[in-house]
Write a protein that holds these residues in place. Sequence first.
Motif, PDB file in Angstrom:
ATOM      1  N   MET A 201     -30.503  56.827  70.807  1.00 31.50           N
ATOM      2  CA  MET A 201     -30.876  55.432  70.779  1.00 31.50           C
ATOM      3  C   MET A 201     -30.324  54.770  72.042  1.00 31.50           C
ATOM      4  SD  MET A 201     -30.055  52.415  67.984  1.00 31.50           S
ATOM      5  CE  MET A 201     -30.662  53.309  66.604  1.00 31.50           C
ATOM      6  N   ASP A 202     -31.084  53.861  72.596  1.00 32.34           N
ATOM      7  CA  ASP A 202     -30.677  53.131  73.785  1.00 32.34           C
ATOM      8  C   ASP A 202     -29.436  52.289  73.492  1.00 32.34           C
ATOM      9  OD1 ASP A 202     -30.561  51.130  75.862  1.00 32.34           O
ATOM     10  OD2 ASP A 202     -32.586  51.766  76.400  1.00 32.34           O
ATOM     11  N   PHE A 203     -28.587  52.114  74.514  1.00 36.62           N
ATOM     12  CA  PHE A 203     -27.332  51.369  74.364  1.00 36.62           C
ATOM     13  C   PHE A 203     -27.584  49.954  73.829  1.00 36.62           C
ATOM     14  CE2 PHE A 203     -24.083  48.523  76.122  1.00 36.62           C
ATOM     15  CZ  PHE A 203     -22.953  49.096  75.578  1.00 36.62           C
ATOM     16  N   GLY A 204     -28.544  49.248  74.436  1.00 32.41           N
ATOM     17  CA  GLY A 204     -28.849  47.880  74.008  1.00 32.41           C
ATOM     18  C   GLY A 204     -29.308  47.824  72.565  1.00 32.41           C
ATOM     19  N   LEU A 205     -30.129  48.794  72.175  1.00 28.94           N
ATOM     20  CA  LEU A 205     -30.596  48.820  70.788  1.00 28.94           C
ATOM     21  C   LEU A 205     -29.470  49.126  69.809  1.00 28.94           C
ATOM     22  CD1 LEU A 205     -34.069  50.589  71.046  1.00 28.94           C
ATOM     23  CD2 LEU A 205     -33.590  48.180  70.618  1.00 28.94           C
ATOM     24  N   SER A 206     -28.574  50.033  70.183  1.00 32.84           N
ATOM     25  CA  SER A 206     -27.481  50.369  69.270  1.00 32.84           C
ATOM     26  C   SER A 206     -26.547  49.176  69.069  1.00 32.84           C
ATOM     27  CB  SER A 206     -26.706  51.596  69.761  1.00 32.84           C
ATOM     28  OG  SER A 206     -26.025  51.317  70.951  1.00 32.84           O
ATOM     29  N   VAL A 207     -26.324  48.404  70.119  1.00 32.94           N
ATOM     30  CA  VAL A 207     -25.495  47.201  69.990  1.00 32.94           C
ATOM     31  C   VAL A 207     -26.194  46.187  69.081  1.00 32.94           C
ATOM     32  CG1 VAL A 207     -24.535  45.226  71.245  1.00 32.94           C
ATOM     33  CG2 VAL A 207     -24.298  47.524  72.181  1.00 32.94           C
ATOM     34  N   ALA A 208     -27.494  45.984  69.290  1.00 31.56           N
ATOM     35  CA  ALA A 208     -28.245  45.029  68.477  1.00 31.56           C
ATOM     36  C   ALA A 208     -28.290  45.450  67.011  1.00 31.56           C
ATOM     37  CB  ALA A 208     -29.666  44.880  69.028  1.00 31.56           C
ATOM     38  N   VAL A 209     -28.501  46.733  66.763  1.00 34.24           N
ATOM     39  CA  VAL A 209     -28.549  47.228  65.384  1.00 34.24           C
ATOM     40  C   VAL A 209     -27.186  47.068  64.710  1.00 34.24           C
ATOM     41  CG1 VAL A 209     -28.819  49.307  63.966  1.00 34.24           C
ATOM     42  CG2 VAL A 209     -30.502  48.766  65.727  1.00 34.24           C
ATOM     43  N   SER A 210     -26.115  47.331  65.437  1.00 33.00           N
ATOM     44  CA  SER A 210     -24.784  47.139  64.847  1.00 33.00           C
ATOM     45  C   SER A 210     -24.561  45.665  64.521  1.00 33.00           C
ATOM     46  CB  SER A 210     -23.688  47.662  65.778  1.00 33.00           C
ATOM     47  OG  SER A 210     -23.503  46.824  66.899  1.00 33.00           O
ATOM     48  N   GLY A 211     -25.063  44.772  65.367  1.00 29.60           N
ATOM     49  CA  GLY A 211     -24.965  43.339  65.086  1.00 29.60           C
ATOM     50  C   GLY A 211     -25.757  42.947  63.857  1.00 29.60           C
ATOM     51  N   LEU A 212     -26.943  43.526  63.704  1.00 33.82           N
ATOM     52  CA  LEU A 212     -27.752  43.256  62.510  1.00 33.82           C
ATOM     53  C   LEU A 212     -27.047  43.729  61.240  1.00 33.82           C
ATOM     54  CD1 LEU A 212     -31.348  44.226  63.700  1.00 33.82           C
ATOM     55  CD2 LEU A 212     -30.548  41.946  63.071  1.00 33.82           C
ATOM     56  N   LYS A 213     -26.462  44.909  61.292  1.00 33.39           N
ATOM     57  CA  LYS A 213     -25.759  45.449  60.122  1.00 33.39           C
ATOM     58  C   LYS A 213     -24.535  44.604  59.781  1.00 33.39           C
ATOM     59  CE  LYS A 213     -27.197  50.262  60.649  1.00 33.39           C
ATOM     60  NZ  LYS A 213     -26.765  51.626  60.948  1.00 33.39           N
ATOM     61  N   ALA A 214     -23.791  44.167  60.792  1.00 35.48           N
ATOM     62  CA  ALA A 214     -22.619  43.321  60.549  1.00 35.48           C
ATOM     63  C   ALA A 214     -23.039  41.979  59.956  1.00 35.48           C
ATOM     64  CB  ALA A 214     -21.839  43.115  61.846  1.00 35.48           C
ATOM     65  N   ALA A 215     -24.117  41.404  60.478  1.00 40.77           N
ATOM     66  CA  ALA A 215     -24.615  40.131  59.942  1.00 40.77           C
ATOM     67  C   ALA A 215     -25.085  40.301  58.504  1.00 40.77           C
ATOM     68  CB  ALA A 215     -25.746  39.605  60.824  1.00 40.77           C
ATOM     69  N   GLU A 216     -25.708  41.428  58.206  1.00 36.94           N
ATOM     70  CA  GLU A 216     -26.147  41.694  56.835  1.00 36.94           C
ATOM     71  C   GLU A 216     -24.949  41.753  55.885  1.00 36.94           C
ATOM     72  OE1 GLU A 216     -28.728  44.981  54.322  1.00 36.94           O
ATOM     73  OE2 GLU A 216     -27.747  45.609  56.183  1.00 36.94           O
ATOM     74  N   THR A 217     -23.897  42.443  56.295  1.00 35.09           N
ATOM     75  CA  THR A 217     -22.693  42.535  55.467  1.00 35.09           C
ATOM     76  C   THR A 217     -22.088  41.160  55.247  1.00 35.09           C
ATOM     77  OG1 THR A 217     -22.254  44.775  56.233  1.00 35.09           O
ATOM     78  CG2 THR A 217     -20.396  43.572  55.285  1.00 35.09           C
ATOM     79  N   ARG A 218     -21.971  40.377  56.321  1.00 37.91           N
ATOM     80  CA  ARG A 218     -21.395  39.037  56.208  1.00 37.91           C
ATOM     81  C   ARG A 218     -22.241  38.155  55.296  1.00 37.91           C
ATOM     82  NH1 ARG A 218     -20.221  36.805  61.936  1.00 37.91           N
ATOM     83  NH2 ARG A 218     -19.529  35.075  60.660  1.00 37.91           N
ATOM     84  N   THR A 219     -23.567  38.281  55.386  1.00 40.16           N
ATOM     85  CA  THR A 219     -24.465  37.506  54.524  1.00 40.16           C
ATOM     86  C   THR A 219     -24.275  37.899  53.060  1.00 40.16           C
ATOM     87  OG1 THR A 219     -26.103  37.262  56.278  1.00 40.16           O
ATOM     88  CG2 THR A 219     -26.896  37.006  54.025  1.00 40.16           C
TER      89      THR A 219
ATOM     90  N   SER B  24     -14.801  44.626  66.797  1.00 41.27           N
ATOM     91  CA  SER B  24     -15.449  45.430  67.824  1.00 41.27           C
ATOM     92  C   SER B  24     -15.462  46.892  67.394  1.00 41.27           C
ATOM     93  CB  SER B  24     -14.697  45.282  69.145  1.00 41.27           C
ATOM     94  OG  SER B  24     -15.259  46.112  70.126  1.00 41.27           O
ATOM     95  N   ASN B  25     -16.574  47.542  67.649  1.00 39.46           N
ATOM     96  CA  ASN B  25     -16.729  48.954  67.324  1.00 39.46           C
ATOM     97  C   ASN B  25     -17.598  49.551  68.431  1.00 39.46           C
ATOM     98  OD1 ASN B  25     -16.472  51.274  65.718  1.00 39.46           O
ATOM     99  ND2 ASN B  25     -18.454  50.904  64.776  1.00 39.46           N
ATOM    100  N   ALA B  26     -16.967  49.853  69.550  1.00 38.47           N
ATOM    101  CA  ALA B  26     -17.699  50.226  70.752  1.00 38.47           C
ATOM    102  C   ALA B  26     -18.628  51.403  70.525  1.00 38.47           C
ATOM    103  CB  ALA B  26     -16.726  50.540  71.873  1.00 38.47           C
ATOM    104  N   PRO B  27     -19.885  51.368  70.902  1.00 33.46           N
ATOM    105  CA  PRO B  27     -20.533  50.168  71.418  1.00 33.46           C
ATOM    106  C   PRO B  27     -21.067  49.333  70.262  1.00 33.46           C
ATOM    107  CG  PRO B  27     -22.077  51.976  71.549  1.00 33.46           C
ATOM    108  CD  PRO B  27     -20.796  52.519  70.954  1.00 33.46           C
ATOM    109  N   GLY B  28     -20.765  48.087  70.246  1.00 29.36           N
ATOM    110  CA  GLY B  28     -21.269  47.185  69.220  1.00 29.36           C
ATOM    111  C   GLY B  28     -20.184  46.549  68.396  1.00 29.36           C
ATOM    112  N   THR B  29     -20.513  46.328  67.147  1.00 31.16           N
ATOM    113  CA  THR B  29     -19.627  45.610  66.249  1.00 31.16           C
ATOM    114  C   THR B  29     -19.839  46.093  64.824  1.00 31.16           C
ATOM    115  OG1 THR B  29     -18.953  43.374  65.575  1.00 31.16           O
ATOM    116  CG2 THR B  29     -21.299  43.736  65.879  1.00 31.16           C
ATOM    117  N   ARG B  30     -18.947  45.717  63.938  1.00 33.78           N
ATOM    118  CA  ARG B  30     -19.119  46.015  62.512  1.00 33.78           C
ATOM    119  C   ARG B  30     -18.342  44.984  61.712  1.00 33.78           C
ATOM    120  NH1 ARG B  30     -14.773  49.327  60.227  1.00 33.78           N
ATOM    121  NH2 ARG B  30     -13.262  49.707  61.874  1.00 33.78           N
ATOM    122  N   ALA B  31     -18.679  44.857  60.455  1.00 32.78           N
ATOM    123  CA  ALA B  31     -17.985  43.930  59.565  1.00 32.78           C
ATOM    124  C   ALA B  31     -17.091  44.731  58.630  1.00 32.78           C
ATOM    125  CB  ALA B  31     -18.985  43.107  58.763  1.00 32.78           C
TER     126      ALA B  31
END
Length: 124
Positions: A1-19, A54-61
């Motif tokens: 997976m592309d770096f930009g996509l993996s960061v975006a997907v990790s952001g989506l997953k973290a936002a889902e958890t927070r929601t 932070s969870n390089a590359p990206g983020t997690r909740a």
Amino acid sequence: MDFGLSVAVSGLKAAETRTNVAASNLVNQRSDAALPAKGEGYDGYRPLRANQVSNAPGTRAVVSPIDPAYVPLPNGEGDVRATPNVDVAGNIVDLKTSSQAYKAATSVIRTQEEMSKDTLDILS
């Protein structure tokens, strides 16, 4: 997976958890229980907190319980009940923040898709 996509997907997953955490807390904010006696455990709803790290590359909740899990409140009938320790305003802010995180992540995905398409056009 592309770096930009993996960061975006990790952001989506973290936002889902927070929601999910904020929604669960808000839905259960009034589910009181009997006030536990000294030395007994609390049997009511235990509110949670989702901290984004932070969870390089990206983020997690990371989800953790709120301590104390309850606050004693009078119920209006001369009795004291254990009410979940839910910060309503804080959870609403978390929902709004998660909404903005969804928008940001989808924008990154859209931009990444456009960049990939432009790259393929240049190479062909």
